[in-house]
Design a protein around this motif. Structure first.
Motif, PDB file in Angstrom:
ATOM      1  N   ILE A 336       0.860  -1.174   0.000  1.00  0.00           N
ATOM      2  CA  ILE A 336       0.000   0.000   0.000  1.00  0.00           C
ATOM      3  C   ILE A 336       0.901   1.230   0.000  1.00  0.00           C
ATOM      4  N   ARG A 337       0.787   2.051  -1.016  1.00  0.00           N
ATOM      5  CA  ARG A 337       1.592   3.280  -1.087  1.00  0.00           C
ATOM      6  C   ARG A 337       0.664   4.477  -0.869  1.00  0.00           C
ATOM      7  N   VAL A 338       0.903   5.200   0.200  1.00  0.00           N
ATOM      8  CA  VAL A 338       0.111   6.389   0.510  1.00  0.00           C
ATOM      9  C   VAL A 338       0.875   7.585  -0.044  1.00  0.00           C
ATOM     10  N   LEU A 339       0.360   8.191  -1.119  1.00  0.00           N
ATOM     11  CA  LEU A 339       1.128   9.162  -1.892  1.00  0.00           C
ATOM     12  C   LEU A 339       0.335  10.433  -2.151  1.00  0.00           C
ATOM     13  N   CYS A 340       1.025  11.571  -1.991  1.00  0.00           N
ATOM     14  CA  CYS A 340       0.433  12.822  -2.469  1.00  0.00           C
ATOM     15  C   CYS A 340       0.421  12.837  -3.990  1.00  0.00           C
ATOM     16  N   ASN A 341       1.480  12.329  -4.589  1.00  0.00           N
ATOM     17  CA  ASN A 341       1.596  12.287  -6.048  1.00  0.00           C
ATOM     18  C   ASN A 341       0.825  11.081  -6.579  1.00  0.00           C
ATOM     19  N   ALA A 342      -0.508  11.191  -6.514  1.00  0.00           N
ATOM     20  CA  ALA A 342      -1.392  10.084  -6.889  1.00  0.00           C
ATOM     21  C   ALA A 342      -1.704  10.157  -8.379  1.00  0.00           C
ATOM     22  N   ASN A 343      -0.730   9.800  -9.191  1.00  0.00           N
ATOM     23  CA  ASN A 343      -0.802   9.928 -10.633  1.00  0.00           C
ATOM     24  C   ASN A 343      -0.948   8.546 -11.268  1.00  0.00           C
ATOM     25  N   THR A 344      -2.106   8.266 -11.829  1.00  0.00           N
ATOM     26  CA  THR A 344      -2.335   6.945 -12.405  1.00  0.00           C
ATOM     27  C   THR A 344      -1.469   6.672 -13.631  1.00  0.00           C
ATOM     28  N   SER A 345      -0.977   7.720 -14.284  1.00  0.00           N
ATOM     29  CA  SER A 345      -0.114   7.507 -15.447  1.00  0.00           C
ATOM     30  C   SER A 345       1.299   7.125 -15.028  1.00  0.00           C
ATOM     31  N   GLU A 346       1.601   7.207 -13.728  1.00  0.00           N
ATOM     32  CA  GLU A 346       2.920   6.839 -13.216  1.00  0.00           C
ATOM     33  C   GLU A 346       2.841   5.626 -12.289  1.00  0.00           C
ATOM     34  N   GLY A 347       1.798   4.822 -12.458  1.00  0.00           N
ATOM     35  CA  GLY A 347       1.715   3.572 -11.724  1.00  0.00           C
ATOM     36  C   GLY A 347       0.885   3.612 -10.466  1.00  0.00           C
ATOM     37  N   PHE A 348       0.288   4.751 -10.127  1.00  0.00           N
ATOM     38  CA  PHE A 348      -0.582   4.794  -8.959  1.00  0.00           C
ATOM     39  C   PHE A 348      -1.812   3.942  -9.237  1.00  0.00           C
ATOM     40  N   ASN A 349      -2.060   2.977  -8.340  1.00  0.00           N
ATOM     41  CA  ASN A 349      -3.170   2.036  -8.516  1.00  0.00           C
ATOM     42  C   ASN A 349      -4.198   2.289  -7.421  1.00  0.00           C
ATOM     43  N   PRO A 350      -5.322   2.941  -7.726  1.00  0.00           N
ATOM     44  CA  PRO A 350      -6.279   3.323  -6.680  1.00  0.00           C
ATOM     45  C   PRO A 350      -6.849   2.165  -5.887  1.00  0.00           C
ATOM     46  N   SER A 351      -6.751   0.955  -6.385  1.00  0.00           N
ATOM     47  CA  SER A 351      -7.298  -0.184  -5.652  1.00  0.00           C
ATOM     48  C   SER A 351      -6.413  -0.601  -4.494  1.00  0.00           C
ATOM     49  N   LYS A 352      -5.118  -0.318  -4.569  1.00  0.00           N
ATOM     50  CA  LYS A 352      -4.212  -0.690  -3.481  1.00  0.00           C
ATOM     51  C   LYS A 352      -3.446   0.502  -2.914  1.00  0.00           C
ATOM     52  N   ASP A 353      -3.303   1.572  -3.682  1.00  0.00           N
ATOM     53  CA  ASP A 353      -2.607   2.772  -3.220  1.00  0.00           C
ATOM     54  C   ASP A 353      -3.629   3.804  -2.749  1.00  0.00           C
ATOM     55  N   ALA A 354      -3.214   4.671  -1.840  1.00  0.00           N
ATOM     56  CA  ALA A 354      -4.116   5.671  -1.270  1.00  0.00           C
ATOM     57  C   ALA A 354      -3.600   7.067  -1.567  1.00  0.00           C
ATOM     58  N   SER A 355      -4.503   7.943  -2.021  1.00  0.00           N
ATOM     59  CA  SER A 355      -4.143   9.339  -2.269  1.00  0.00           C
ATOM     60  C   SER A 355      -4.091  10.093  -0.944  1.00  0.00           C
ATOM     61  N   TRP A 531      -6.913   1.292   5.995  1.00  0.00           N
ATOM     62  CA  TRP A 531      -7.814   0.251   6.488  1.00  0.00           C
ATOM     63  C   TRP A 531      -8.648  -0.354   5.353  1.00  0.00           C
ATOM     64  N   LEU A 532      -9.195   0.502   4.489  1.00  0.00           N
ATOM     65  CA  LEU A 532      -9.994   0.000   3.369  1.00  0.00           C
ATOM     66  C   LEU A 532      -9.177  -0.908   2.470  1.00  0.00           C
ATOM     67  N   ARG A 533      -7.947  -0.545   2.222  1.00  0.00           N
ATOM     68  CA  ARG A 533      -7.119  -1.351   1.327  1.00  0.00           C
ATOM     69  C   ARG A 533      -6.698  -2.657   1.978  1.00  0.00           C
ATOM     70  N   ARG A 534      -6.543  -2.639   3.296  1.00  0.00           N
ATOM     71  CA  ARG A 534      -6.253  -3.906   3.978  1.00  0.00           C
ATOM     72  C   ARG A 534      -7.480  -4.824   3.953  1.00  0.00           C
ATOM     73  N   LEU A 535      -8.672  -4.247   3.995  1.00  0.00           N
ATOM     74  CA  LEU A 535      -9.891  -5.048   3.881  1.00  0.00           C
ATOM     75  C   LEU A 535      -9.979  -5.741   2.523  1.00  0.00           C
ATOM     76  N   ASN A 536      -9.260  -5.232   1.555  1.00  0.00           N
ATOM     77  CA  ASN A 536      -9.427  -5.667   0.170  1.00  0.00           C
ATOM     78  C   ASN A 536      -8.645  -6.926  -0.186  1.00  0.00           C
ATOM     79  N   PHE A 537      -7.904  -7.494   0.764  1.00  0.00           N
ATOM     80  CA  PHE A 537      -7.213  -8.748   0.461  1.00  0.00           C
ATOM     81  C   PHE A 537      -7.070  -9.576   1.733  1.00  0.00           C
TER      82      PHE A 537
END
Length: 541
Positions: A336-355, A531-537
């Protein structure tokens, strides 16, 4: 005697008939079982994702799996230092197995994904097929429980007990999403209104987080690179979160066997400050530091290898956060990567990463920045002031700087103009991306009770799992920069008043409470995203 003789002969005759019947029946049963088992096996290994989900939104997004896969090549060979066990560690994406809920939507959307000990997806699962809302990503929760297959397994391990608790939380959240009468006042605030995609689901999830969620902070490493970070700068949220996790007694556990997630407490901002050579454009020293740190915790503890990093998280508000994570493929692909730079074109995956919201704190107290004039006293239609950083700002300044009395755009604030005052007296505050997608102006606008206008490409706004950004903000594509005034003037006064009122309501979730975090503030909202992302797997040892 005749009866006796007849009786004695009749028994062997019946036994022979029964034996013949069994000889025919047993092979048929065995063949049937093999066929059924084979069909079930084929079905479970199918790459088609389950659609048995329930969702906070009725819309869908496209799949971002390809952007993740392309970035695996970025990782360096140094990551081979991270050891894995001989046995295969499995990270199982939760899928909904309840056929009665087929076609419903979800708080968290995912397909079933197996990740092997090398950190790559199995061939059968192909890529992480995720469905998102057309506007904002909806994270997903599934209605699945883990049932041990043997009596021996009924004696649950510590990990299995953790997964049992998460399964119960999923069921409660799912029930809340479809039952509009489940919201109860269990505290000082109850989420309600249009700013939420599903207020009941969010509230139930938040309550479950407060009851159950535990995270372990690795103690390895020394300040300032580890366990430290800036608390007064454009990257303040990174340092504040690290500091608050260090002193938190509610969510932090000292027993790693109780933890749902594991925090890697390094600061990318501090690494840039102490390890980066200015103007060298080379961050290998930063990458080696991350590789070495993951190697240390992977050798000392079993938890990284158990999930190939899936239940671990990093947090960064620096522009280089995503690039830093790429030095360890498992960190980039699984964690889980918690990132300010939440850019989907650079590999940010909203299903596992958090903005993560970018907040520029110029003083120790964010509450001093809160508030603005009433809507009737806001005389400026739209306002922006900022340097020429990136292509989007170039287009904005080129189109609107010194060009209109209603849309005030500056590269530098004139001496006679107060930046803070302009934010508080404008109806709409323009928030274009700079070199990277995130902008502190989004939170500045929310603090000033000014309706934020997001101008960006590939950006996932913070907390968009639960917040309905379209209810309190305007989102304009880069191609529509010439039409900004037309778009804003086209919003009716009644609609503007509703959005402005919702901005004041959503402000609670972005407030920083330095000394003592409060329920539903930015610290707790960040925890809820994790927490939401941990619920997801589900982790299977």
């Amino acid at each position: 005697m005749q009866l006796s003789a007849s009786s004695s002969h009749s028994v062997p005759c019946k036994s022979s008939s029964s034996l013949l019947f069994l000889l025919v029946l047993v092979p048929l049963v065995l063949v049937s079982l093999i066929v059924v088992s084979t069909l079930n096996s084929d079905s479970s290994s199918s790459s088609t994702p389950s659609s048995n989900w329930f969702s906070l939104s009725s819309h869908r997004w496209s799949t971002w799996a390809s952007t993740r896969t392309n970035h695996t090549d970025i990782a360096t060979a140094n990551c081979n230092n991270t050891r894995t066990r001989d046995g295969r560690a499995i990270l199982l994406r939760v899928s909904d197995l309840d056929e009665n809920d087929h076609g419903q939507q979800a708080l968290l959307n995912s397909s079933t994904l197996f990740i092997n000990s090398s950190g790559s997806s199995s061939a059968n699962s192909q890529q992480r097929q995720q469905l998102f809302t057309t506007d904002l990503p909806a994270v997903v929760v599934a209605n699945e429980d883990y049932t041990p297959s043997t009596k021996y397994e009924q004696r649950y391990t510590k990990l299995e007990r953790i997964e049992k608790g998460l399964a119960r939380a999923r069921r409660l959240i799912k029930g809340a999403s479809t039952n509009h009468n489940t919201t109860q006042n269990d505290g000082d605030y109850v989420p309600q209104g249009a700013i939420y995609k599903n207020a009941n689901s969010f509230y139930r999830s938040y309550i479950e987080m407060e009851k159950k969620f535990k995270m372990y902070v690795y103690e390895e490493g020394e300040p300032p690179i580890f366990h430290d970070g800036p608390c007064k700068s454009i990257y303040s949220t990174e340092g504040l979160f690290i500091h608050q996790m260090e002193v938190n007694n509610h969510f932090r556990t000292r027993n790693p066997d109780e933890a749902h997630v594991f925090f890697l407490p390094f600061s990318v901002v501090r690494m840039v400050q102490y390890l980066y050579v200015p103007d060298s454009h080379e961050i290998k020293s930063i990458g080696r530091t991350v590789v070495d740190y993951v190697d240390v915790v992977a050798r000392k503890y079993p938890y990284w290898n158990r999930s190939t990093g899936g239940d671990h998280f990093m947090l960064s508000c620096h522009d280089w956060g995503p690039r830093t994570s790429s030095f360890v493929p498992e960190l980039f692909n699984n964690s889980i990567r918690v990132l300010c730079n939440a850019n989907t074109s650079e590999g940010f995956n909203p299903s596992k990463d958090a903005s993560f919201p970018e907040i520029h704190l110029r003083s120790a107290y964010a509450t001093a920045l809160l508030g603005g004039l009433s809507p009737s006293r806001r005389t400026t239609l739209a306002f922006f002031a900022g340097g020429l950083h990136g292509h989007i700002r170039y287009l904005l300044l080129n189109e609107w700087q010194n060009n209109d009395q209603d849309v005030l755009v500056y590269d530098r604030v004139p001496k006679e103009v107060s930046y803070d005052k302009m934010m508080r007296t404008s109806k709409y505050c323009l928030c274009p991306s700079g070199y990277e997608v995130a902008s502190p102006r989004i939170v500045e606008a929310i603090y000033a009770e000014c309706v934020p206008v997001l101008i960006s490409d590939h950006y996932v706004p913070p907390f968009s799992d639960v917040l309905n950004w379209h209810s309190f903000s305007v989102q304009i594509s880069v191609s529509d920069i010439p039409n900004i005034k037309k778009i804003l003037m086209g919003i009716s006064q009644s609609q503007y008043l509703r959005m402005q009122r919702r901005v004041k309501q959503v402000q609670k979730h972005f407030v920083v409470n330095n000394e003592s975090p409060k329920r539903f503030d930015v610290f707790h909202m960040t925890l809820h995203s994790i927490w939401l992302r941990r619920l997801n797997f589900r982790v299977v040892d």
